[in-house]
Design an enzyme around this catalytic site. Structure first.
Site, short mmCIF file in Angstrom:
data_model
loop_
_atom_site.label_atom_id
_atom_site.label_comp_id
_atom_site.label_asym_id
_atom_site.label_seq_id
_atom_site.Cartn_x
_atom_site.Cartn_y
_atom_site.Cartn_z
N TYR A 96 91.42 -11.44 -22.34
CA TYR A 96 92.05 -10.46 -23.22
C TYR A 96 91.99 -10.99 -24.65
O TYR A 96 92.47 -12.09 -24.94
CB TYR A 96 93.50 -10.20 -22.82
CG TYR A 96 94.04 -8.88 -23.33
CD1 TYR A 96 94.00 -7.74 -22.54
CD2 TYR A 96 94.56 -8.76 -24.62
CE1 TYR A 96 94.46 -6.53 -23.01
CE2 TYR A 96 95.01 -7.54 -25.10
CZ TYR A 96 94.97 -6.43 -24.30
OH TYR A 96 95.43 -5.22 -24.77
N SER A 97 91.37 -10.25 -25.56
CA SER A 97 91.25 -10.61 -26.97
C SER A 97 90.60 -11.99 -27.09
O SER A 97 89.44 -12.17 -26.75
CB SER A 97 92.62 -10.54 -27.65
OG SER A 97 92.50 -10.50 -29.05
N MET A 98 91.33 -13.02 -27.54
CA MET A 98 90.76 -14.37 -27.62
C MET A 98 90.13 -14.78 -26.30
O MET A 98 89.08 -15.44 -26.28
CB MET A 98 91.86 -15.38 -27.99
CG MET A 98 91.41 -16.83 -27.94
SD MET A 98 92.79 -17.99 -28.00
CE MET A 98 93.43 -17.87 -26.30
N ALA A 107 88.66 -7.44 -22.50
CA ALA A 107 89.61 -6.44 -22.99
C ALA A 107 90.07 -6.78 -24.41
O ALA A 107 90.36 -7.93 -24.72
CB ALA A 107 90.82 -6.37 -22.06
#
Length: 251
Positions: free
Chosen positions: A92-94, A120
């Site tokens: 997720y993200s990072m 994501a």
């Protein structure tokens, strides 16, 4: 006695019946606990392994890692014993950077690859972007506010904010990493928020360039942290994607 070694997987519950392991990597500032409640919404034959990088939660006293190559090098030996079953990586993200960096590394060495990647709320990491590492503390804190993911009480406590800033800065350095534009032989599904002002749908679509396999994009209502506001549809989509890659999970 010496203290026990730090755990990269502090909440893992071994599942002897598991047919698939799902490794989940957190967003900047997040830890393994963000995935704590996901197991109940996944097939019972999926073993959830949420990953805890240094510098947060139970590893708060450890120095955070700024460089993605160093992070992957430290993490990989810990993951290896758990790669004895089919597996999927979800970031997720990072965390999307970590998932791709591991996959590219294994592919370059001719090692077994995940059945799929779920990425994501992260723009495609082979695209050059402006680094946020040189922001002063005031501007960096304003950036955190703009993401709307940091608890409001943290901004109200100067000492607490000073304590977590090194980890947040390290995480944003990881999130700003530019990875090789080398496609992986792994299907990718990209999840994005329709109101995410930090990762546009166009940015999300560029993950298509990083796979020689199937690519899908899934869009959810909500902003950057739609994993909180759209938890139910997100987990329904994840369950569907896992079952598509590993049909035996449905039996």
């Amino acid at each position: 006695m010496p203290p026990p070694p730090p755990s990269w997987f502090p909440f893992r519950q071994a599942n002897p019946q598991a047919r698939l392991r799902l490794f989940c990597f957190p967003y900047a500032g997040g830890g393994a606990s963000i995935y704590n409640t996901w197991s109940a919404a996944l097939p019972p034959t999926v073993e959830l392994v949420s990953v805890q990088p240094p510098g947060r939660e139970r590893r708060i006293l450890e120095k955070p890692v700024h460089d993605i190559a160093r992070l992957v090098e430290a993490l990989e030996p810990e993951m290896r014993p758990l790669l004895d079953k089919p597996f999927v990586l979800m970031g997720y993200s990072m965390g999307t950077r970590i998932a791709l960096a591991l996959t590219q590394r294994w592919q370059a060495r001719g090692e077994p690859l995940p059945l799929g990647l779920v990425v994501a709320a992260g723009g495609a990491p082979h695209m050059q972007r402006m680094s946020r590492g040189n922001l002063n503390d005031k501007d960096f804190i304003e950036l955190l506010r703009a993401y709307e993911g940091t608890p409001a009480e943290l901004f109200a406590h100067k000492e607490l904010m000073e304590m977590v800033l090194p980890t947040l800065r390290a995480d944003f350095a990881l999130a700003d990493s530019v990875l090789p534009a080398t496609p992986v032989r792994v299907p990718i599904v990209a999840y994005g928020g329709l109101e995410d002002s930090h990762v546009s749908i166009a940015d999300l679509e560029r993950w298509r360039e990083l796979t020689t396999g199937e690519f899908r994009a899934r869009h959810f209502a909500g902003k950057h942290f739609f994993l909180r506001t759209e938890r139910v549809p997100l987990l329904e989509a994840l369950r569907e994607d896992l079952t598509r890659w590993a049909p035996e999970l449905a039996s």
